[in-house]
Design a protein around this motif. Sequence first.
Motif, PDB file in Angstrom:
ATOM      1  N   VAL A 143       3.196  11.539  31.450  1.00 16.06           N
ATOM      2  CA  VAL A 143       3.617  12.866  31.888  1.00 16.06           C
ATOM      3  C   VAL A 143       4.940  13.167  31.196  1.00 16.06           C
ATOM      4  O   VAL A 143       5.829  12.317  31.150  1.00 16.06           O
ATOM      5  CB  VAL A 143       3.793  12.919  33.425  1.00 16.06           C
ATOM      6  CG1 VAL A 143       4.384  14.251  33.858  1.00 16.06           C
ATOM      7  CG2 VAL A 143       2.467  12.672  34.128  1.00 16.06           C
ATOM      8  N   ALA A 144       5.051  14.361  30.629  1.00 17.01           N
ATOM      9  CA  ALA A 144       6.273  14.774  29.928  1.00 17.01           C
ATOM     10  C   ALA A 144       6.686  16.149  30.436  1.00 17.01           C
ATOM     11  O   ALA A 144       5.838  17.018  30.664  1.00 17.01           O
ATOM     12  CB  ALA A 144       6.028  14.816  28.427  1.00 17.01           C
ATOM     13  N   LEU A 145       7.990  16.334  30.616  1.00 15.73           N
ATOM     14  CA  LEU A 145       8.516  17.588  31.141  1.00 15.73           C
ATOM     15  C   LEU A 145       9.672  18.095  30.299  1.00 15.73           C
ATOM     16  O   LEU A 145      10.450  17.303  29.772  1.00 15.73           O
ATOM     17  CB  LEU A 145       9.064  17.399  32.564  1.00 15.73           C
ATOM     18  CG  LEU A 145       8.124  16.912  33.649  1.00 15.73           C
ATOM     19  CD1 LEU A 145       8.203  15.426  33.791  1.00 15.73           C
ATOM     20  CD2 LEU A 145       8.488  17.574  34.955  1.00 15.73           C
ATOM     21  N   LYS A 146       9.760  19.418  30.210  1.00 19.09           N
ATOM     22  CA  LYS A 146      10.951  20.080  29.699  1.00 19.09           C
ATOM     23  C   LYS A 146      11.623  20.703  30.905  1.00 19.09           C
ATOM     24  O   LYS A 146      10.957  21.366  31.722  1.00 19.09           O
ATOM     25  CB  LYS A 146      10.598  21.169  28.680  1.00 19.09           C
ATOM     26  CG  LYS A 146      10.242  20.629  27.324  1.00 19.09           C
ATOM     27  CD  LYS A 146      10.097  21.753  26.321  1.00 19.09           C
ATOM     28  CE  LYS A 146       9.737  21.178  24.952  1.00 19.09           C
ATOM     29  NZ  LYS A 146       9.577  22.232  23.948  1.00 19.09           N
ATOM     30  N   VAL A 147      12.933  20.478  31.011  1.00 15.01           N
ATOM     31  CA  VAL A 147      13.686  20.950  32.164  1.00 15.01           C
ATOM     32  C   VAL A 147      14.920  21.699  31.678  1.00 15.01           C
ATOM     33  O   VAL A 147      15.634  21.210  30.801  1.00 15.01           O
ATOM     34  CB  VAL A 147      14.103  19.766  33.068  1.00 15.01           C
ATOM     35  CG1 VAL A 147      14.897  20.247  34.266  1.00 15.01           C
ATOM     36  CG2 VAL A 147      12.884  18.968  33.515  1.00 15.01           C
ATOM     37  N   GLU A 148      15.129  22.880  32.224  1.00 18.00           N
ATOM     38  CA  GLU A 148      16.329  23.674  31.919  1.00 18.00           C
ATOM     39  C   GLU A 148      16.977  24.078  33.229  1.00 18.00           C
ATOM     40  O   GLU A 148      16.334  24.702  34.071  1.00 18.00           O
ATOM     41  CB  GLU A 148      15.956  24.911  31.104  1.00 18.00           C
ATOM     42  CG  GLU A 148      15.455  24.599  29.707  1.00 18.00           C
ATOM     43  CD  GLU A 148      15.048  25.853  28.947  1.00 18.00           C
ATOM     44  OE1 GLU A 148      15.561  26.953  29.272  1.00 18.00           O
ATOM     45  OE2 GLU A 148      14.209  25.736  28.043  1.00 18.00           O
ATOM     46  N   ASP A 149      18.221  23.687  33.398  1.00 16.74           N
ATOM     47  CA  ASP A 149      18.983  24.011  34.612  1.00 16.74           C
ATOM     48  C   ASP A 149      18.234  23.616  35.883  1.00 16.74           C
ATOM     49  O   ASP A 149      18.199  24.371  36.860  1.00 16.74           O
ATOM     50  CB  ASP A 149      19.337  25.505  34.658  1.00 16.74           C
ATOM     51  CG  ASP A 149      20.207  25.929  33.490  1.00 16.74           C
ATOM     52  OD1 ASP A 149      21.098  25.135  33.102  1.00 16.74           O
ATOM     53  OD2 ASP A 149      19.995  27.032  32.953  1.00 16.74           O
ATOM     54  N   GLY A 150      17.604  22.418  35.857  1.00 15.11           N
ATOM     55  CA  GLY A 150      16.906  21.918  37.032  1.00 15.11           C
ATOM     56  C   GLY A 150      15.531  22.497  37.261  1.00 15.11           C
ATOM     57  O   GLY A 150      14.869  22.183  38.245  1.00 15.11           O
ATOM     58  N   LEU A 151      15.050  23.361  36.342  1.00 16.61           N
ATOM     59  CA  LEU A 151      13.758  24.028  36.476  1.00 16.61           C
ATOM     60  C   LEU A 151      12.770  23.457  35.462  1.00 16.61           C
ATOM     61  O   LEU A 151      13.103  23.329  34.280  1.00 16.61           O
ATOM     62  CB  LEU A 151      13.942  25.531  36.232  1.00 16.61           C
ATOM     63  CG  LEU A 151      12.766  26.435  36.552  1.00 16.61           C
ATOM     64  CD1 LEU A 151      12.589  26.564  38.061  1.00 16.61           C
ATOM     65  CD2 LEU A 151      13.005  27.811  35.951  1.00 16.61           C
TER      66      LEU A 151
END
Length: 168
Positions: A64-72
Amino acid sequence: RGDRSSCGSTDQGAGDLWLMSDLRELYQEVILDHNRSPRNFGPLEGADLRADGHNPLCGDRLSVALKVEDGLVTDVRFEGSGCAISKASASLMTERIKGQTIDEARALFDRFHRLLTDQTAPTDDAALGKLAVFAGVRDYPARVKCAVLAWHTLRAAVDDNHELVSTE
């Protein structure tokens, strides 16, 4: 006849049996659809968080891979191979957490995990949305591990845990 919310009661009338049959049919449709055409499947370039998981009992392996910006969570994808339940769970999970905060993703993990592991958990939790179709899996302990693999892998990713997640 009354309402159909007594799905978990021991006093099942004709309406409850219809509802259980309807839920099973919906479960099968959702699982088959997301297994055949998994959403958010494939690599995610530039991921901020990543984790790998394995279910030795069934042979499921996924990342599983995620992109996160400002906790979102702005993007999330998964890769790997597994049974229909494992792939469908990962597919639905990615759809559901995209646009959520990390804290909301953790809370959703807790709700989903409870749905699958606690026989007293409500099966009509509106916060779960389509994920509620997995309620029937809790009756099959070996399949629970298939359904929660992606979720435990997600939890490891958002907790920045780099150890291989195992359902055993």
